[in-house]
Write a protein that holds these residues in place. Sequence first.
Motif, PDB file in Angstrom:
ATOM      1  N   ALA A  72       6.814  -0.836   1.690  1.00 58.85           N
ATOM      2  CA  ALA A  72       7.211  -1.737   0.593  1.00 58.85           C
ATOM      3  C   ALA A  72       7.998  -0.966  -0.455  1.00 58.85           C
ATOM      4  O   ALA A  72       7.606  -0.915  -1.620  1.00 58.85           O
ATOM      5  CB  ALA A  72       5.973  -2.376  -0.029  1.00 58.85           C
ATOM      6  N   PRO A  73       9.121  -0.375  -0.069  1.00 60.49           N
ATOM      7  CA  PRO A  73       9.829   0.500  -1.019  1.00 60.49           C
ATOM      8  C   PRO A  73      10.303  -0.236  -2.273  1.00 60.49           C
ATOM      9  O   PRO A  73      10.104   0.250  -3.386  1.00 60.49           O
ATOM     10  CB  PRO A  73      11.014   1.031  -0.194  1.00 60.49           C
TER      11      PRO A  73
ATOM     12  N   ASP B 251       6.143  -0.535 -10.393  1.00 64.71           N
ATOM     13  CA  ASP B 251       6.134   0.594 -11.315  1.00 64.71           C
ATOM     14  C   ASP B 251       6.960   0.281 -12.564  1.00 64.71           C
ATOM     15  O   ASP B 251       6.526   0.516 -13.691  1.00 64.71           O
ATOM     16  CB  ASP B 251       6.684   1.826 -10.573  1.00 64.71           C
TER      17      ASP B 251
ATOM     18  N   LEU C 124       8.592   0.129  -6.285  1.00 61.03           N
ATOM     19  CA  LEU C 124       9.343   0.573  -7.463  1.00 61.03           C
ATOM     20  C   LEU C 124       9.384  -0.512  -8.534  1.00 61.03           C
ATOM     21  O   LEU C 124       9.329  -0.220  -9.729  1.00 61.03           O
ATOM     22  CB  LEU C 124      10.771   0.973  -7.066  1.00 61.03           C
TER      23      LEU C 124
ATOM     24  N   TYR D 266       4.072   7.777  -4.702  1.00 60.86           N
ATOM     25  CA  TYR D 266       4.561   6.399  -4.674  1.00 60.86           C
ATOM     26  C   TYR D 266       3.707   5.486  -3.785  1.00 60.86           C
ATOM     27  O   TYR D 266       3.911   4.278  -3.761  1.00 60.86           O
ATOM     28  CB  TYR D 266       6.024   6.352  -4.226  1.00 60.86           C
TER      29      TYR D 266
ATOM     30  N   LYS E 202     -15.205   1.537  -0.223  1.00 63.79           N
ATOM     31  CA  LYS E 202     -14.704   1.119  -1.540  1.00 63.79           C
ATOM     32  C   LYS E 202     -15.662   0.112  -2.169  1.00 63.79           C
ATOM     33  O   LYS E 202     -15.917   0.138  -3.370  1.00 63.79           O
ATOM     34  CB  LYS E 202     -13.304   0.504  -1.413  1.00 63.79           C
TER      35      LYS E 202
ATOM     36  N   TYR F  11       0.789  -1.235   0.000  1.00 67.26           N
ATOM     37  CA  TYR F  11       0.000   0.000   0.000  1.00 67.26           C
ATOM     38  C   TYR F  11       0.816   1.277   0.000  1.00 67.26           C
ATOM     39  O   TYR F  11       0.448   2.231  -0.645  1.00 67.26           O
ATOM     40  CB  TYR F  11      -1.065   0.087   1.088  1.00 67.26           C
TER      41      TYR F  11
ATOM     42  N   GLY G  23      -1.372   2.235  -2.951  1.00 70.91           N
ATOM     43  CA  GLY G  23      -2.424   1.373  -2.416  1.00 70.91           C
ATOM     44  C   GLY G  23      -3.830   1.847  -2.696  1.00 70.91           C
ATOM     45  O   GLY G  23      -4.748   1.036  -2.820  1.00 70.91           O
ATOM     46  N   ASP G  24      -4.008   3.158  -2.796  1.00 69.63           N
ATOM     47  CA  ASP G  24      -5.367   3.675  -2.958  1.00 69.63           C
ATOM     48  C   ASP G  24      -5.881   3.518  -4.385  1.00 69.63           C
ATOM     49  O   ASP G  24      -7.037   3.822  -4.666  1.00 69.63           O
ATOM     50  CB  ASP G  24      -5.422   5.137  -2.510  1.00 69.63           C
TER      51      ASP G  24
ATOM     52  N   LEU H 221      16.327  -0.888 -12.136  1.00 61.76           N
ATOM     53  CA  LEU H 221      15.048  -1.578 -12.353  1.00 61.76           C
ATOM     54  C   LEU H 221      14.762  -1.940 -13.801  1.00 61.76           C
ATOM     55  O   LEU H 221      13.853  -2.730 -14.071  1.00 61.76           O
ATOM     56  CB  LEU H 221      13.915  -0.692 -11.818  1.00 61.76           C
TER      57      LEU H 221
ATOM     58  N   MET I 199      12.339   6.711  10.252  1.00 61.03           N
ATOM     59  CA  MET I 199      12.574   5.968   9.010  1.00 61.03           C
ATOM     60  C   MET I 199      14.031   6.101   8.588  1.00 61.03           C
ATOM     61  O   MET I 199      14.642   5.151   8.114  1.00 61.03           O
ATOM     62  CB  MET I 199      11.668   6.492   7.891  1.00 61.03           C
TER      63      MET I 199
ATOM     64  N   TYR J  88       8.029  12.064   2.013  1.00 61.55           N
ATOM     65  CA  TYR J  88       8.458  11.683   0.665  1.00 61.55           C
ATOM     66  C   TYR J  88       7.297  11.882  -0.307  1.00 61.55           C
ATOM     67  O   TYR J  88       6.167  12.152   0.120  1.00 61.55           O
ATOM     68  CB  TYR J  88       8.962  10.229   0.652  1.00 61.55           C
TER      69      TYR J  88
ATOM     70  N   VAL K 159      11.515  -3.463   3.989  1.00 59.42           N
ATOM     71  CA  VAL K 159      11.277  -3.302   5.423  1.00 59.42           C
ATOM     72  C   VAL K 159      11.211  -4.689   6.064  1.00 59.42           C
ATOM     73  O   VAL K 159      10.613  -5.609   5.515  1.00 59.42           O
ATOM     74  CB  VAL K 159       9.949  -2.541   5.637  1.00 59.42           C
TER      75      VAL K 159
ATOM     76  N   TRP L 244      16.491   3.215   4.950  1.00 60.87           N
ATOM     77  CA  TRP L 244      15.699   4.160   4.166  1.00 60.87           C
ATOM     78  C   TRP L 244      16.464   4.784   3.008  1.00 60.87           C
ATOM     79  O   TRP L 244      17.596   5.234   3.158  1.00 60.87           O
ATOM     80  CB  TRP L 244      15.176   5.287   5.067  1.00 60.87           C
TER      81      TRP L 244
ATOM     82  N   PRO M   9      12.689   7.340  -3.023  1.00 57.52           N
ATOM     83  CA  PRO M   9      12.402   6.622  -4.274  1.00 57.52           C
ATOM     84  C   PRO M   9      13.477   6.846  -5.340  1.00 57.52           C
ATOM     85  O   PRO M   9      13.905   5.896  -5.996  1.00 57.52           O
ATOM     86  CB  PRO M   9      11.047   7.188  -4.695  1.00 57.52           C
TER      87      PRO M   9
ATOM     88  N   TYR N  63      16.815  -3.896   1.025  1.00 61.90           N
ATOM     89  CA  TYR N  63      16.138  -2.596   1.041  1.00 61.90           C
ATOM     90  C   TYR N  63      14.655  -2.704   1.388  1.00 61.90           C
ATOM     91  O   TYR N  63      13.952  -1.705   1.427  1.00 61.90           O
ATOM     92  CB  TYR N  63      16.327  -1.887  -0.312  1.00 61.90           C
TER      93      TYR N  63
ATOM     94  N   MET O 104       9.816   0.967  13.534  1.00 59.75           N
ATOM     95  CA  MET O 104       8.759   1.562  12.721  1.00 59.75           C
ATOM     96  C   MET O 104       7.436   1.487  13.455  1.00 59.75           C
ATOM     97  O   MET O 104       7.020   0.421  13.901  1.00 59.75           O
ATOM     98  CB  MET O 104       8.622   0.852  11.367  1.00 59.75           C
TER      99      MET O 104
ATOM    100  N   LEU P 265      16.667   4.947  -4.383  1.00 60.46           N
ATOM    101  CA  LEU P 265      16.484   3.493  -4.438  1.00 60.46           C
ATOM    102  C   LEU P 265      16.402   2.992  -5.876  1.00 60.46           C
ATOM    103  O   LEU P 265      16.910   1.920  -6.205  1.00 60.46           O
ATOM    104  CB  LEU P 265      15.229   3.098  -3.639  1.00 60.46           C
ATOM    105  N   LYS P 266      15.798   3.791  -6.743  1.00 57.38           N
ATOM    106  CA  LYS P 266      15.750   3.410  -8.160  1.00 57.38           C
ATOM    107  C   LYS P 266      17.165   3.195  -8.694  1.00 57.38           C
ATOM    108  O   LYS P 266      17.414   2.253  -9.442  1.00 57.38           O
ATOM    109  CB  LYS P 266      15.066   4.512  -8.979  1.00 57.38           C
TER     110      LYS P 266
ATOM    111  N   PHE Q 110      -2.710   6.779   4.242  1.00 59.11           N
ATOM    112  CA  PHE Q 110      -2.246   7.651   3.171  1.00 59.11           C
ATOM    113  C   PHE Q 110      -2.170   9.099   3.650  1.00 59.11           C
ATOM    114  O   PHE Q 110      -2.803   9.992   3.100  1.00 59.11           O
ATOM    115  CB  PHE Q 110      -3.175   7.499   1.956  1.00 59.11           C
TER     116      PHE Q 110
ATOM    117  N   TYR R 232       4.841   3.242  -0.067  1.00 57.73           N
ATOM    118  CA  TYR R 232       6.276   3.149  -0.331  1.00 57.73           C
ATOM    119  C   TYR R 232       7.025   2.862   0.964  1.00 57.73           C
ATOM    120  O   TYR R 232       7.966   2.071   1.001  1.00 57.73           O
ATOM    121  CB  TYR R 232       6.765   4.474  -0.943  1.00 57.73           C
ATOM    122  N   GLU R 233       6.551   3.479   2.015  1.00 56.53           N
ATOM    123  CA  GLU R 233       7.184   3.348   3.321  1.00 56.53           C
ATOM    124  C   GLU R 233       7.345   1.890   3.746  1.00 56.53           C
ATOM    125  O   GLU R 233       8.369   1.486   4.269  1.00 56.53           O
ATOM    126  CB  GLU R 233       6.286   4.099   4.310  1.00 56.53           C
TER     127      GLU R 233
END
Lengths: 485, 485
Positions: free
Chosen positions: A99-100, A107, A104, A343, B192, A94, A346-347, B36, B438, A339, B60, B24, B27, B58, B444, B30-31, A333, A96-97
Amino acid sequence: MLQVWLLVDLDSDTSVPVFQVCEWHSPEQLKKLLDLELRDRGEPESEILQRCRDAIRYSVKTSHPRFFNQLYAGMEPYSMVASFIAEAVKTNLYTYEVAPVFTLMEDAVLRKMIKVIGWEEGGDGIFNPGGSLSNIYAVNLARYRYCPDFKEVGMFSAPRLVILTSQEVTQACIFTDKLLLNLFQCHYSISKGAALMGIGTKNVYTVPTDERGRMIPSALEEKIKLAKSEGAVPFMVNATAGTTVLGAFDPIDEIADICEKHNLWLHVDACWGGAAIMSKKHKHLLKGIHRVDSVAWNPHKMLMASLQCSAFLVRDKTSLLQRCHSARASYLFQQDKFYDVSYDTGDKSVQCSRKPDAFKFWLMWKALGSRELEQRVDRALAMARSVWANRNYQLSFTPEFANVCFWYLPPSLRNLPESPELWKKLHTVAPVVKQRMMKTGSMMTGYQPLGEKANFFRMVVISPQVSRQDLDFVLDEIHNLGKDL
Amino acid sequence: MLQVWLLVDLDSDTSVPVFQVCEWHSPEQLKKLLDLELRDRGEPESEILQRCRDAIRYSVKTSHPRFFNQLYAGMEPYSMVASFIAEAVKTNLYTYEVAPVFTLMEDAVLRKMIKVIGWEEGGDGIFNPGGSLSNIYAVNLARYRYCPDFKEVGMFSAPRLVILTSQEVTQACIFTDKLLLNLFQCHYSISKGAALMGIGTKNVYTVPTDERGRMIPSALEEKIKLAKSEGAVPFMVNATAGTTVLGAFDPIDEIADICEKHNLWLHVDACWGGAAIMSKKHKHLLKGIHRVDSVAWNPHKMLMASLQCSAFLVRDKTSLLQRCHSARASYLFQQDKFYDVSYDTGDKSVQCSRKPDAFKFWLMWKALGSRELEQRVDRALAMARSVWANRNYQLSFTPEFANVCFWYLPPSLRNLPESPELWKKLHTVAPVVKQRMMKTGSMMTGYQPLGEKANFFRMVVISPQVSRQDLDFVLDEIHNLGKDL
């Protein structure tokens, strides 16, 4: 090369022959073998280890080269490694925090798939737990584009909405006593989605198909006009690239012309056939896909990623996916993060927990490269088209993709004149052969009726491990199992 | 005991300290670290192995004992073993034929959960990819019971339908410039779902809650009457057992009285709080659950099964789940099979591919027994309630479950009189501490606003690996990170 035979090797201390696809037991027998009851006290580790062995032993070996039963088969080992890592890392996509890496990677994979499809200006997307949900997302986005207000107020004062899709799996089977009157479309997820979404299965209009199962564009236009003449509002067309039974490809380019003319959302269910786009030789099957609004494509099918690995792709660049599905929960969210919260994907989903399935595809693509993926598709399709000159069989349809559909003709039926009586007899052959096949465990392939056609086998050729010998084995084995019928 | 530190051990050849929860990177950084891009040519195995290491490094470490950020944490090793097997076996739960073992295991787990809930005459159920879908299934079943015709004809001429749910996460946050006007309910999946299902988010009526976040039954009855007076049709109530932020439990028994009186479907979203039912000491939190129509309960949360493991349970014994969702696809659910096709459970789902998530819970339950599961719940709840006498902190709410919600008061704010100015300052503390947390990677835990309350931390205590020292560490560390604010 990584070891793909893990499952079979684990079984090596049992008496099961290594090459059995399954060891059949009835539900009642298997319940006894497994001791399923959950108790107050736990069991020692040695017992649990045996239960793991049993779970593997009595499961179907879907990575066996003689498993042709489903639209998935075989296992890309890199993908399996990725799925083990994803399981062990245990996180959700959901934010980036939390599941960084996987955010990516998702994406990156989505961007690459969008590029392969040919949406030059980019697009958006998300991985879903299965293609059915991707198709349901398409319906929701199409509806949202037609009228965003439905999200808030519901459809209670809406005009009747209509979805159009090709008609393949018609279930008015005339060969059994059970006359099932429901008509089904390409894949039943569109029907299931229409029911779930308050649109209703009757408002899924089926468009007639040609003899190979492909949507007839002129018939589509007629159905659109019909819906309009009834005062209903057609809002989307679902075309299929690789139907479940026949592997048929609807003519996307011609359908896109019609959708543009009538301002309809065009979705392509390419869950099964999407892989063809990786191949220079076969991507013509999806000609016109660069023009459509959304695509569902499951790399867990022909490209053999681990289950599940299902992408939903949208050509829209105005955050339609986000706007359609968002609920902006404040505990997840937050907008005052440090950051770039774009990224936090989840929403975009109707799920909350969502698994990092994209990683399974990313790792194998990284390891194999686009070229190897292309070669695998080419090889599977060449194999599927290679075999069928055998007097015991009659192809139900010339394969357009990797679905090989055929009747087995036992000697007793082989020289009879074609008549309703013959078809009725033929209809009973496949279920009996299938029963014997399961009990033997030597191979697995599926069967089904289609429209007025008697039960026929559908053999799906996917895995690069499948050899010509395996295909020959199937033909010989079905004959062995059914020659007395 | 199996080794749970797999993830950290795999990292042993890197320079990452073993006990960091996350390393941490933004984005953009980390890219660059991950490279990627997917190319035409594949990469050699040594490179791929390094990519696997990087993916782990990288990511969590959600199984770290200082990860308190989500409603999941820690990993039950037996469950992880089961998830590896399920990944490797690679099959789907649509038919007994292709998933004999997992079909029976799902059945066994569902029956056991139903027994624990106390539905003496049994029931039905299914595992879904996440609790949101389970909640959506509940809405769909409630609607189907109200009017089965909607499945076919849609809701276009239906009266306006209304869902009632408790109001916890109201997002009219007064402390930021971004005034978000949407009101949200217990868990956003009901919203939702309402949007997806054509019911509309505005037709989800929120019922006021008491100061601890529990639905007020008299207020529920008023809202039902309000909906009826507007000419709308209330058809279901969603009660929550363990809300996301506060861990509040709606009073199920009293709500059940009202639902019986008005003939409304009563669903309990016990995704988070369902685990309490395993404990003799805490199951009073769910008093009355034996009377409800459906329950969503995620063993991947407090019981630490692998992600995802989410059960949807229905008290109905008339195949409502099957009738509501079925499409009877002929290629999959043939009626002329040689075994009892009631074991083909796939048509109960709106998915087609569906993973054998039940196995992950079955194996750990078998290994641990109900008693050990009970002890873990008891231990987590005792731990959550044990710590909070510390002058740097103020509890936002006395914990009813494992959610510990608190404000951190930096020394500069500690002696100020309560005023809007103080709350406004306090609102900015948590995001800054979180950012520093972070970047340090030492722990966390999450934060969020709630209604008119300033941003507060929510620490979720789940794992039996968490010690008193870990909890003390959290308090010290937040203070270290925020004492200059």
